[in-house]
Design a protein around this motif. Structure first.
Motif, PDB file in Angstrom:
ATOM      1  N   ALA A 122       8.624   3.443  19.897  1.00 35.81           N
ATOM      2  CA  ALA A 122       7.777   4.361  20.657  1.00 35.81           C
ATOM      3  C   ALA A 122       7.974   5.801  20.203  1.00 35.81           C
ATOM      4  CB  ALA A 122       8.077   4.233  22.148  1.00 35.81           C
ATOM      5  N   ALA A 123       9.226   6.176  19.925  1.00 35.97           N
ATOM      6  CA  ALA A 123       9.487   7.540  19.463  1.00 35.97           C
ATOM      7  C   ALA A 123       8.942   7.760  18.060  1.00 35.97           C
ATOM      8  CB  ALA A 123      10.993   7.808  19.488  1.00 35.97           C
ATOM      9  N   GLY A 124       9.022   6.750  17.203  1.00 37.52           N
ATOM     10  CA  GLY A 124       8.567   6.914  15.831  1.00 37.52           C
ATOM     11  C   GLY A 124       7.066   6.935  15.682  1.00 37.52           C
ATOM     12  N   LEU A 125       6.353   6.181  16.534  1.00 39.78           N
ATOM     13  CA  LEU A 125       4.897   6.108  16.420  1.00 39.78           C
ATOM     14  C   LEU A 125       4.174   7.040  17.376  1.00 39.78           C
ATOM     15  CD1 LEU A 125       4.316   2.261  16.009  1.00 39.78           C
ATOM     16  CD2 LEU A 125       4.504   4.004  14.233  1.00 39.78           C
ATOM     17  N   GLY A 126       4.889   7.564  18.374  1.00 36.97           N
ATOM     18  CA  GLY A 126       4.250   8.478  19.311  1.00 36.97           C
ATOM     19  C   GLY A 126       4.087   9.865  18.710  1.00 36.97           C
ATOM     20  N   GLY A 127       3.505  10.723  19.483  1.00 31.36           N
ATOM     21  CA  GLY A 127       3.344  12.100  19.042  1.00 31.36           C
ATOM     22  C   GLY A 127       4.673  12.833  19.020  1.00 31.36           C
TER      23      GLY A 127
END
Length: 295
Positions: free
Chosen positions: A116-121
């Motif tokens: 989630a952290a890598g693909l989120g903004g």
């Protein structure tokens, strides 16, 4: 004047050159041996009620602190006359569960947070990582003690506290791997084709991240077993009279000076499990090329 070069006499034997033998190498042994030992440990823990010659609470005041090799007690007895071999076997299950379940929970949660952290903004990435850095800044055992203190002592407290300790480390590994591949062409092609962020995460990112995270997580099992034993030793984990290696260390502590061969047996069991899973984790990390170091 040139010096003539004389040929060696024909009747002198020429020494034979013996080729040096190269040692036989088994590339899979570094992984197969610890994997087999880990499976054996899990099998022993599962079959402990069948293997234990005595019950965990079967004691005798007349048979207290018997030495190894005593009749009916191959490893001796503790301060209440209970068979140490039986308690070590029966204590393997809560000790291993206290190490495996937190790693499993941290692997699932840390992988989800890392993806989630890598693909989120950027805002999502910074919010997640900075929040976890607060937990990551504390020494692991102190954080586990702090969390377990506010919970009721038992196996549940051990699992929850160690899950909190291990999740930030797994998240960092997963996030590092996602950052490495998030600019890959096949991810961009999936986005262009109309795939949503969830579909990209599950179908494209997770298969790449999972082997790296699993290899790293396997090396955390030994650390989790040591931490779980430490919590039980301090009275924050599995409490006596339940057989658990950390609690057994605390119970045998008064006999450390008089019967050290008995007092160190639970510690040797913890050490053996830690060495096996550390070797397994290191072999898996070498196989998949994990560069992230243990905490």
């Amino acid at each position: 004047m040139a010096v003539p070069v004389l040929d060696p006499p024909l009747d002198r034997p020429v020494p034979a050159v013996t080729p040096r033998r190269r040692p036989v190498r088994w590339p899979g042994a570094a992984l197969a041996v610890p994997a087999a030992l880990a499976v054996l440990l899990l099998a022993v823990a599962a079959a402990a009620p069948l293997l234990a010659p005595h019950g965990a609470a079967d004691g005798s005041l007349t048979g207290r602190l018997l030495g190894p090799g005593s009749p009916g007690h191959p490893l001796g007895t503790d301060g209440q006359g209970r068979d140490l071999l039986s308690r070590l076997l029966l204590g393997a299950r809560p000790s291993l569960v206290g190490g495996l379940l937190p790693v499993l929970a941290a692997t699932v949660l840390g992988t989800a947070l890392g993806i989630a952290a890598g693909l989120g903004g950027r805002a999502t990435e910074q919010a997640l990582l900075r929040s976890l850095d607060v937990l990551y800044a504390f020494p692991g055992i102190l954080l586990a003690i702090a969390v377990a203190t506010v919970l009721t002592p038992g196996l549940t407290a051990t699992v929850l506290s160690l899950s909190v300790v291990l999740t930030p480390a797994v998240t960092r590994v997963a996030h590092t791997e996602v950052r490495r591949i998030r600019a890959a062409e096949y991810l961009e092609a999936a986005r262009v084709s109309g795939a949503g962020r969830g579909a990209v995460a599950v179908r494209q990112v997770l298969p790449v991240v999972a082997p790296v995270v699993l290899a790293y997580a396997s090396s955390l099992v030994g650390l989790a077993v040591v931490y779980a034993a430490g919590l039980s030793f301090l009275g924050l984990g599995v409490a006596p009279p339940a057989p658990e290696w950390g609690a057994m260390l605390d119970e045998l502590r008064p006999a450390l000076l008089t019967r050290p061969e008995l007092a160190v047996l639970p510690a040797l069991a913890i050490l053996a499990v830690s060495v096996v899973f550390n070797a397994l984790g290191e072999a898996l990390r070498r196989r998949v090329g994990v560069r992230e170091e243990l905490r």
